[in-house]
Design a protein around this motif. Structure first.
Motif, PDB file in Angstrom:
ATOM      1  N   TYR A   1      43.790  34.671  28.577  1.00 55.71           N
ATOM      2  CA  TYR A   1      43.724  35.055  30.329  1.00 55.71           C
ATOM      3  C   TYR A   1      42.842  36.353  30.473  1.00 55.71           C
TER       4      TYR A   1
ATOM      5  N   GLN B   1      40.305  38.835  32.752  1.00 57.60           N
ATOM      6  CA  GLN B   1      40.488  39.492  34.124  1.00 57.60           C
ATOM      7  C   GLN B   1      39.594  40.703  34.343  1.00 57.60           C
TER       8      GLN B   1
ATOM      9  N   ASN C   1      44.678  41.525  49.018  1.00 55.26           N
ATOM     10  CA  ASN C   1      45.293  40.072  48.940  1.00 55.26           C
ATOM     11  C   ASN C   1      46.612  40.459  48.455  1.00 55.26           C
TER      12      ASN C   1
ATOM     13  N   PHE D   1      49.995  38.612  47.127  1.00 54.85           N
ATOM     14  CA  PHE D   1      50.565  37.121  46.358  1.00 54.85           C
ATOM     15  C   PHE D   1      51.712  37.450  45.724  1.00 54.85           C
TER      16      PHE D   1
ATOM     17  N   GLN E   1      34.323  31.911  36.815  1.00 50.90           N
ATOM     18  CA  GLN E   1      35.265  30.629  36.225  1.00 50.90           C
ATOM     19  C   GLN E   1      36.158  31.100  35.041  1.00 50.90           C
TER      20      GLN E   1
ATOM     21  N   CYS F   1      38.136  33.606  35.177  1.00 52.07           N
ATOM     22  CA  CYS F   1      39.142  34.459  35.396  1.00 52.07           C
ATOM     23  C   CYS F   1      40.509  33.471  35.705  1.00 52.07           C
TER      24      CYS F   1
ATOM     25  N   SER G   1      43.100  34.409  37.252  1.00 55.36           N
ATOM     26  CA  SER G   1      43.730  34.827  38.720  1.00 55.36           C
ATOM     27  C   SER G   1      42.674  34.489  39.891  1.00 55.36           C
ATOM     28  N   TRP G   2      43.327  33.768  40.822  1.00 58.04           N
ATOM     29  CA  TRP G   2      42.296  33.279  42.134  1.00 58.04           C
ATOM     30  C   TRP G   2      41.839  34.580  42.761  1.00 58.04           C
ATOM     31  N   SER G   3      42.692  35.720  42.717  1.00 61.60           N
ATOM     32  CA  SER G   3      42.107  36.750  43.363  1.00 61.60           C
ATOM     33  C   SER G   3      41.022  37.450  42.914  1.00 61.60           C
ATOM     34  N   ASN G   4      40.867  37.403  41.480  1.00 61.50           N
ATOM     35  CA  ASN G   4      39.891  38.055  40.831  1.00 61.50           C
ATOM     36  C   ASN G   4      38.753  37.245  40.777  1.00 61.50           C
ATOM     37  N   ARG G   5      38.938  35.719  40.787  1.00 60.78           N
ATOM     38  CA  ARG G   5      37.677  34.771  40.855  1.00 60.78           C
ATOM     39  C   ARG G   5      37.177  34.878  42.269  1.00 60.78           C
ATOM     40  N   ASP G   6      37.983  35.095  43.134  1.00 60.60           N
ATOM     41  CA  ASP G   6      37.398  35.341  44.498  1.00 60.60           C
ATOM     42  C   ASP G   6      36.619  36.482  45.037  1.00 60.60           C
TER      43      ASP G   6
END
Length: 147
Positions: free
Chosen positions: A31, A33, A74, A76, A128, A130, A132-137
């Protein structure tokens, strides 16, 4: 133990040439981040929390770069395995996104209780990696702004 507040910061630490610092969590192998963390108290300024978390998790003083709020938040659902850290009934967290731009890679001193490894990667590879979607975004936003 005091309950964590459901308000946090995400700090994308990056160099001027868009190398992004990622940290691997101790409790979940694989994981990766950016720097994250909850506010210590309800009135803690978001920028102060961001600077504190960067220093605690990496040893990097945010004064060595440009710490900027990205004016993105964000909300979540908190993963079930981590809800016990929050007050009963708390199920969602609001995460405020920051960037810390450094002129070049800085030496990193990870917090061993939280992370086992770190890496610097080009922004597109970091996004790619990450979990977490929020970190990726957030990392993808960095690349879009620079492009």
């Amino acid at each position: 133990m005091t309950s964590k507040l459901p308000v946090s910061v995400l700090v994308v630490v990056h160099t001027d040439d868009l190398q992004v610092l990622l940290l691997e969590r101790t409790i979940r192998a694989g994981y990766w981040q950016s720097v994250t963390g909850s506010l210590d108290w309800l009135e803690e300024p978001l920028a102060a929390a961001a600077a504190r978390e960067v220093l605690e998790e990496t040893g990097i003083d945010s004064a060595s770069g440009r710490l900027e709020a990205w004016n993105v938040a964000n909300t979540f659902e908190i993963y079930a395995q981590w809800r016990h850290r929050f007050a009963p009934g708390v199920t969602h967290n609001t995460e405020h996104v920051f960037g810390l731009a450094l002129p070049r890679r800085a030496p990193v001193r990870i917090a061993p209780a939280e992370h086992v490894a770190f890496t610097w990667l080009p922004w597109c590879e970091a996004a790619q990696k990450c979990f977490s979607w929020s970190n990726r975004d957030a990392i993808l936003m960095l690349g879009e702004w620079a492009g």
